[in-house]
Each structure stands twice: as C-alpha cells, then as structure tokens.
Write a protein that holds these residues in place. Structure first.
Motif, PDB file in Angstrom:
ATOM      1  N   PRO A 225       0.808  -1.222   0.000  1.00 24.89           N
ATOM      2  CA  PRO A 225       0.000   0.000   0.000  1.00 24.89           C
ATOM      3  C   PRO A 225       0.847   1.281   0.000  1.00 24.89           C
ATOM      4  O   PRO A 225       1.884   1.351   0.652  1.00 24.89           O
ATOM      5  CB  PRO A 225      -0.798  -0.098   1.313  1.00 24.89           C
ATOM      6  N   LEU A 227       0.423   5.357   0.791  1.00 23.98           N
ATOM      7  CA  LEU A 227      -0.433   6.369   1.405  1.00 23.98           C
ATOM      8  C   LEU A 227      -0.445   7.605   0.530  1.00 23.98           C
ATOM      9  O   LEU A 227       0.578   8.251   0.313  1.00 23.98           O
ATOM     10  CB  LEU A 227       0.069   6.706   2.804  1.00 23.98           C
ATOM     11  N   PHE A 233      -4.889   4.615   1.593  1.00 30.31           N
ATOM     12  CA  PHE A 233      -3.901   3.661   1.119  1.00 30.31           C
ATOM     13  C   PHE A 233      -4.364   3.087  -0.217  1.00 30.31           C
ATOM     14  O   PHE A 233      -5.522   2.660  -0.362  1.00 30.31           O
ATOM     15  CB  PHE A 233      -3.721   2.521   2.119  1.00 30.31           C
TER      16      PHE A 233
END
Length: 460
Positions: A225, A227, A233
């Motif tokens: 993921p 951000l 995410f």
C-alpha cells in the motif's frame, strides 16, 4: 556499550520506509519490497555526496538490503561477505558502527531481500532471507541496540508463517507497525497482514482473512500500500497463474483508509479475501500480454488523483508504457511511450534481469506529470500534460548513475544497487553486485564489494 536514545520522526515516515528505492534488480519480488523503483525517490544530488564504508558484502547477485533512518540513528541490514545477515547501527552524528550478525545465511535467490523497521518505542524489527520459507524474523530487546536482536520463531500465526515471501513493514492509519507478506508460492498464495502492539510487544492478525486469495490457482503481486495525499492507502497488483513470468494478467486496484476495510475505486466495499473474480480490474491485460509483476507503480497527479504506471504490448506487439488515472467517470488510460521495435518478451521463472522498470507518476511544475523509467539500463523521463498526453521524452538519471560518477567504483559486469531513505534525510546506501542469475548458482564467486553509506545532505 552506549545505547543512543531514538527519536522517531513523524507518523508518515515509516509508511515509506520500504516503499521507495532505486535498485537494479530482477523481477522476483514486488517493487515495493525489493526496491525496483527507478529514478527519483526524492533525493537530488546537487553537490558531491559524502561516502563512508560500512562493510564488505556479498556481490554474487542482488538481494536487496534495508535502511531505516530516525532523527538520531541509522540502521542498515545486509548480507556480509560470507552471506551472513548482518545488522549495523550508527548515530547520525557519529562515525562508529555497531555490528551484529544473526543466524541466517543467503543462498543464490534474489527474492531473499531484507525488510527493516523501527517501531513506536524504538525497537528494531528485521525480517528477510525468505522465499517460500519459514519465517525469519528478529526483534531487539533494548531500543536501538542491534546486539539485542533476538530471533522470534512465531509472529502471529504459525500456520501462515511456514511459507513466507516478500516481507514488508509499514505503518497503519493508527500509527501502529504493520507487517505484510505472501503466504504460499508464486501462482498459489495469499496476502497476509499482521499488526504490532508496541507496549505489549505482541503481533496479531490485522485482518481476519487474507487480503487476497489465489484460490489455489494463482496469487497476487502487489505494489503498495501507498499512502496518498488523500490519506487513503492505494494498492495495485497483477494476478499470476504460475511461477512463469509470462502468466501475469489483469491489472487490479483497491484502496483503504485503515488497511482493514477495502473498497473499489468508487467506494464499493470489497469482501475479503479479494479473488480474481471479485477484484476491480483496471486493465484486463491477458496472459502473455507483456505486463509483469513489480511494474504496476502507484503515483498521483497535482489533484491527488491516483495513477498506475505499467507496461504491456501494443497492437503491433511492441512493449509500451501506459498509465491509468482514476477520474470522475472511471479509469482513463493513456499510452505514454511510442517505441518501435522494442519488445520485452519475458518468460520463465526465477529473478529476471529486467529490461524495463517503471516509476510512479509525480506532479512537477505547474501542470506537468513526470513518469520515469529505465529501459535497457537507460533512464528516461516522460512528461505528460494534464490530459495525460505525452509532451516529451528526455534522458533521465538515477541515483546509482550519479553515484557511479561521484566516487563509487563499479566493477565490470556489475551494477550499483541503491536504497534511499524516502523520509527526506538525504541518506542512502549503495553497493555493487552482479545482476540476478535466475536464482541459480553461478560458476564463479566474485570478490566482495563495499557497502557504503551515502549522505547527500548533512546529518543533523
């Protein structure tokens, strides 16, 4: 021994700890983990770097090392000249390294990179040297003291930790340390997330079920993921039917605010585990369609809209770079490159020596978007307008290329690997190795090379 107190930086530092790097490696692991992002991980070289030797290291093939930087300390994890996993630390204002060797030795597999993180109370976490192997994980007993690293045989779920690959540490929305990995093998694996309670010094599953499930027939290869500026995410991935690289297909996407509840790009909830039949397919690239794991890189434009860079074959059979952007009406695809006669027809298993690496979209200037790639060792920058029309293609650069011209010798047949601290400290590590060898033993063993600390900005 003197233990130096650690002051952790902002909560967003750790999320990028292992998600941005520039390293010349093959395609065995997700780029997020193995560090295959080309150019521009955020460090610009506007003056000669300060170089200092850390240790002599294994150079028979690339297996990514790890770097973690706090306000006061530098931590590095690597394979020494005898292939033994080693963790070293140094105050940012000091010059003396403290070394500790753990009970793990590298073979010939380039998948077996190292992951490293510092938690909220300053304890160090190290995982690595795994390719469908039982968990290899160490944690310090004393904050900041690498010599207190102790092997932990179980993290959160012994049954799921018997076949671990692609370890990644990151920070969740609530600031807790998260560990993600693949349980299983290429073509048959699940994506697992655990979360750490720093006060209790205990891991537990973050998700009641794996994020994805290959249903015994395939597995997902993730980027992220990541951000985003929207505090969400984002992940992008391909599905792979077998260990053969040509069986990658179907560019997919999901997002989450907490790494627990996942949705499609339009906010529709996704039940876990996500499967090939329930995933949001951004581009239905078929098997043998020229798309490979690692090269599905998440980026953002000036408005914070998520973009995914990847490559596939065009109608003429040439390999081209493409980008997808999530807009109000859905995904907008644009072809970035317009090459003639370039076809990367990768096949087989093991770590490949890549011909093309792509980077994520980066907003530059007032209204342009840069996408950096490395094609056959040559860095290239593409600049797009707000509509995603390609404006120009120009020669690019990588940190490795700059360092090779600023005091780091690179033996013939070797490549210079780099890992940067994306937290903006201006600190990186660099070391030459031979390229991946499809994870097979070579006929000769090269002399060890020097792992160097690179300081592009003065330490505080």
């Amino acid at each position: 021994m003197i233990i130096v107190p650690i002051r952790l930086r902002g909560s967003r530092q750790a999320i990028r700890l292992l998600l941005a790097a520039s390293v010349g490696v093959g395609f065995g692991a997700p780029a997020a983990a193995q560090g295959t992002l080309p150019p521009a991980a955020g460090v610009a070289m506007d003056r000669p770097p300060v170089l200092s030797a850390i240790d002599r290291v294994w150079a028979g093939q690339t297996s990514r090392f790890a770097l973690a930087v706090t306000d006061t300390m530098i931590f590095v994890a690597y394979y020494d000249a005898n292939r033994q996993m080693t963790v070293a630390s140094r105050p940012r204002r000091g010059i003396e390294w403290v070394y500790h060797k753990v009970d793990s030795w590298l073979g010939w597999d380039s998948h077996n990179y190292i992951a490293l993180a510092v938690d909220a109370v300053g304890q160090l976490h190290v995982a690595g040297n795994m390719h469908a192997d039982p968990l290899v994980y160490y944690r310090t007993r004393v904050p900041g003291d690498v010599r207190s690293l102790t092997r932990q045989t179980v993290m959160a779920n012994a049954a799921a930790e018997r076949s671990v690959t692609y370890p990644v540490f990151l920070t969740g929305a609530d600031g807790r340390l998260v560990f993600k990995y693949r349980d299983g093998r290429s073509g048959n694996g699940n994506e697992v997330y655990d979360v750490y309670d720093a006060a209790a010094q205990r891991w537990s599953p973050l998700l009641a079920r794996p994020l994805t499930n290959g249903e015994g027939r395939r597995n997902a290869y993730f980027m992220g993921p990541v951000l985003g500026p929207d505090k969400i995410f984002h992940i992008a991935w391909v599905w792979r039917e077998s260990p053969m690289a040509e069986t990658n297909h179907d560019l997919s996407y999901a997002r989450s605010r907490d790494l627990i509840h996942w949705t499609r790009s339009d906010g529709t909830p996704l039940a876990l585990p996500i499967t090939a039949s329930t995933a949001e397919i951004v581009d239905p690239v078929p098997v043998e369609g020229g798309m490979i794991n690692n090269n599905t890189i998440v980026g953002f434009d000036h408005q914070g809209r998520v973009m995914i860079t990847y490559h596939k074959f065009d109608a003429a059979g040439d390999t081209q770079v493409f980008v997808e952007r999530r807009e109000a009406k859905g995904w907008h695809v644009a072809q970035v490159s317009d090459w003639t006669g370039f076809r990367w027809d990768f096949r087989g298993g093991g770590s490949l020596d890549s011909r093309l690496r792509v980077g994520g979209a980066v907003p530059v200037g007032h209204d342009e978007i840069r996408i950096s790639v490395v094609r056959d060792g040559k860095p290239i920058d593409f600049f797009l307008d707000p509509t995603l029309k390609t404006l120009r293609e120009t020669p690019g650069t990588t940190l490795a290329e700059q360092l090779a011209g600023n005091g780091i010798p690179v033996p013939a047949t070797m490549e210079l690997n780099t890992v940067e601290d994306p937290g903006g400290s201006g600190i990186a590590i660099a070391w030459p190795t031979l390229p991946p060898h499809r994870d097979q033993a070579a006929q000769t063993i090269p002399e060890p090379t020097i792992l160097r600390l690179v300081e592009l900005a003065p330490s505080r």
